[in-house]
Design a protein around this motif. Structure first.
Motif, mmCIF file in Angstrom:
data_model
loop_
_atom_site.group_PDB
_atom_site.id
_atom_site.type_symbol
_atom_site.label_atom_id
_atom_site.label_comp_id
_atom_site.label_asym_id
_atom_site.label_seq_id
_atom_site.Cartn_x
_atom_site.Cartn_y
_atom_site.Cartn_z
ATOM 1 N N LEU A 175 37.177 -39.387 0.009
ATOM 2 C CA LEU A 175 36.204 -38.396 -0.454
ATOM 3 C C LEU A 175 35.579 -37.659 0.724
ATOM 4 C CD1 LEU A 175 34.574 -37.249 -2.890
ATOM 5 C CD2 LEU A 175 32.896 -39.047 -2.431
ATOM 6 N N ASP A 176 35.263 -38.403 1.779
ATOM 7 C CA ASP A 176 34.635 -37.809 2.959
ATOM 8 C C ASP A 176 35.549 -36.777 3.627
ATOM 9 O OD1 ASP A 176 32.665 -37.462 4.919
ATOM 10 O OD2 ASP A 176 33.599 -38.938 6.223
ATOM 11 N N LYS A 177 36.850 -37.084 3.673
ATOM 12 C CA LYS A 177 37.809 -36.165 4.314
ATOM 13 C C LYS A 177 37.919 -34.841 3.562
ATOM 14 C CE LYS A 177 40.725 -39.691 6.493
ATOM 15 N NZ LYS A 177 42.072 -40.316 6.518
ATOM 16 N N ILE A 178 37.657 -34.880 2.262
ATOM 17 C CA ILE A 178 37.733 -33.650 1.468
ATOM 18 C C ILE A 178 36.421 -32.875 1.518
ATOM 19 C CG2 ILE A 178 38.055 -32.713 -0.856
ATOM 20 C CD1 ILE A 178 39.768 -35.195 -1.466
ATOM 21 N N VAL A 179 35.309 -33.590 1.307
ATOM 22 C CA VAL A 179 34.022 -32.930 1.094
ATOM 23 C C VAL A 179 33.378 -32.454 2.396
ATOM 24 C CG1 VAL A 179 31.669 -33.280 0.258
ATOM 25 C CG2 VAL A 179 33.613 -34.182 -1.036
ATOM 26 N N TYR A 224 25.368 -39.480 -2.171
ATOM 27 C CA TYR A 224 26.021 -40.002 -0.970
ATOM 28 C C TYR A 224 25.511 -39.299 0.292
ATOM 29 C CZ TYR A 224 29.382 -42.512 -3.898
ATOM 30 O OH TYR A 224 29.962 -43.372 -4.790
ATOM 31 N N LEU A 225 25.247 -38.003 0.163
ATOM 32 C CA LEU A 225 24.715 -37.258 1.316
ATOM 33 C C LEU A 225 23.326 -37.765 1.701
ATOM 34 C CD1 LEU A 225 25.818 -33.634 0.369
ATOM 35 C CD2 LEU A 225 26.551 -34.901 2.391
ATOM 36 N N ARG A 226 22.477 -37.985 0.699
ATOM 37 C CA ARG A 226 21.121 -38.465 0.983
ATOM 38 C C ARG A 226 21.138 -39.879 1.543
ATOM 39 N NH1 ARG A 226 20.242 -36.204 -4.283
ATOM 40 N NH2 ARG A 226 19.307 -34.121 -4.132
ATOM 41 N N SER A 227 22.155 -40.661 1.187
ATOM 42 C CA SER A 227 22.247 -42.051 1.664
ATOM 43 C C SER A 227 23.051 -42.174 2.948
ATOM 44 C CB SER A 227 22.889 -42.930 0.569
ATOM 45 O OG SER A 227 22.150 -42.873 -0.627
ATOM 46 N N ASN A 228 23.490 -41.018 3.514
ATOM 47 C CA ASN A 228 24.218 -40.990 4.792
ATOM 48 C C ASN A 228 25.552 -41.739 4.731
ATOM 49 O OD1 ASN A 228 22.132 -39.592 6.340
ATOM 50 N ND2 ASN A 228 20.961 -41.489 6.095
ATOM 51 N N TYR A 229 26.250 -41.628 3.590
ATOM 52 C CA TYR A 229 27.552 -42.258 3.462
ATOM 53 C C TYR A 229 28.696 -41.312 3.819
ATOM 54 C CZ TYR A 229 25.202 -46.087 1.058
ATOM 55 O OH TYR A 229 24.387 -47.139 0.770
#
Length: 434
Positions: A161-165, A196-201
């Motif tokens: 997910l991180d690689k896409i977003v 996820y952004l607010r939780s720094n994931y």
């Protein structure tokens, strides 16, 4: 009408099953649909293995027990030599006979799916499914607690997910636009990505958004978002007890977090049970990434052999900052495992009592609720230097730092910055920083 069944209603279901009532009759008593009763029984029934079944009959559950003619292969001498009977009356052969095949009751394939009202229950040796109201209520409460802990992704899913977003966010695209144009690859909602952004994931952060940073974050009740609920598989406290029985000579290191005010700086503490020494590492955020960074730092200053010697077993609580045990256990570059991480039971701080008690020394400097934002790592090192130089009665008033040097040597102590002060110079009050 309440949607969820309570303990009293579950007790009514248990009593109805014992009395031989149908699901329709039980449902009529509770003013529920019979499908609700059927789902409840199938979902919360308890399995009892044949070895744990209490019955007046011999515990032989082999499908061939009535036609078996074996008499001389039982490993229990008191069985054959004294009784002179065939194995079908004993069951002692079930655990080792190569021809053994367990008989399974066909009652479980249709209603009522349990043995509560079966007339053969007291003399049947087969494995059983039982509906118990108290156990069903406990299973329901545990499941309800788990479902309220937030959305879970495992590490590989989060990485994908991180690689896409993140790259698209850094190009100025909105979360909504990213979800719509990559719907075949993203299986979570835009709201979840904001969490996820607010939780720094994710690699990206709120500053990559054009509007969100201008808004004040809403306060939401409940625990923080968990990354992976499966991280505690084979790492429960019962697994910990079994592991230390097999490896009684290995030391246990208890890990915990000291918090100031919510959202501020925190301290990761590592407590060595064998000498009461405690190390402290300042972190800007209480996340699993910050804990992983601490262990990466330890791997940089220590050899692999020293890491295995110092941290063979790590026991911690179930905080989300410890939800990535593999990064604590293994070197991310080589994959070499030097530790085993285990988790305490929920709300059982006494299972790592040494670490919790030692935090009392820290509270001499900073009482609970005091912000830790003014601290830096040098100040943390100074505090724990004084704490670790304070003598303990259980070691005949030798200090934890002295005991640590005796066990692990001066070289390791020097790498970790463990210093032994003169007992007369130890300060356990806020005057230390004046």
């Amino acid at each position: 009408m309440a949607k969820h069944l309570n303990l009293e209603e579950r007790q009514t279901i248990q009593l109805g099953l014992k009395s031989g009532l149908t699901y329709a009759e039980i449902a009529q008593q509770l003013c529920k649909s019979k499908s609700t009763i059927s789902r409840e029984v199938q979902k919360h029934r308890t399995f009892i293995h044949y070895t744990e079944v209490a019955t007046f009959q011999p515990k032989n559950v082999c499908t061939k027990r009535f036609t078996c003619s074996i008499k001389d292969k039982c490993k229990s001498p008191t069985c054959y030599n004294v009784c002179k009977k065939s194995c079908k009356l004993c069951g002692g052969c079930n655990s080792y006979c190569i021809e053994f095949k367990e008989e399974v009751c066909e009652q479980y394939n249709h209603a009522p799916y349990v043995c509560n009202g079966c007339s053969k229950k007291t003399r049947c040796p087969l494995s059983k499914w039982i509906y118990d109201a108290k156990k069903a209520q406990s299973m329901y409460e545990n499941q309800l607690s788990e479902t309220r802990q937030g959305i879970a992704l495992n590490e590989s899913e989060l990485e994908s997910l991180d690689k896409i977003v993140s790259p698209l966010l850094q190009k100025g695209q909105s979360v909504r636009h990213i979800c719509q144009t990559n719907s075949s690859e993203i299986n979570v909602s835009d709201r979840t990505i904001y969490k996820y952004l607010r939780s720094n994931y994710l690699s990206a952060d709120l500053f990559d958004l054009k509007r969100t940073v201008q808004r004040k974050a809403r306060k939401k009740p409940g625990p923080p978002l968990l990354v992976d609920k499966e991280c505690r598989f084979n790492r429960l406290h019962t697994d910990f007890l079994d592991y230390i029985k097999q490896h009684p000579t290995l030391n246990v290191v208890e890990a915990d977090t000291i918090e100031g005010h919510k959202g501020g700086k925190v301290i990761l503490t590592l407590f060595f049970r064998n000498c009461n020494l405690q190390l402290g590492f300042l972190r800007n955020q209480n996340t699993s990434a910050s804990v992983s960074a601490v262990f990466d730092h330890l791997r940089e200053i220590l050899t692999t052999e020293e890491m295995s010697m110092l941290f063979p077993i790590i026991l911690t609580d179930r905080g989300t900052e410890f939800s990535d045990p593999l990064r604590m256990e293994a070197d991310p570059e080589t994959g070499e495992i030097h530790s085993r991480v285990f988790y305490c039971d929920p709300q059982n701080a006494n299972q790592k009592a040494g670490c919790e008690r030692n935090h009392e020394f820290f509270r001499y400097y900073f009482p609970k609720g005091t912000s830790l934002d003014s601290l830096n790592q040098d100040m943390v090192d100074l505090m724990f230097c004084h704490i670790n130089s304070y003598g303990r009665g259980e070691f005949n008033y030798k200090s934890p730092s002295e005991m640590f040097r005796l066990i692990y040597g001066d070289s390791v102590a020097q790498k970790l910055g463990v210093v032994t002060l003169d007992p007369k110079s130890v300060i356990l009050t806020p005057k230390l920083f004046n």
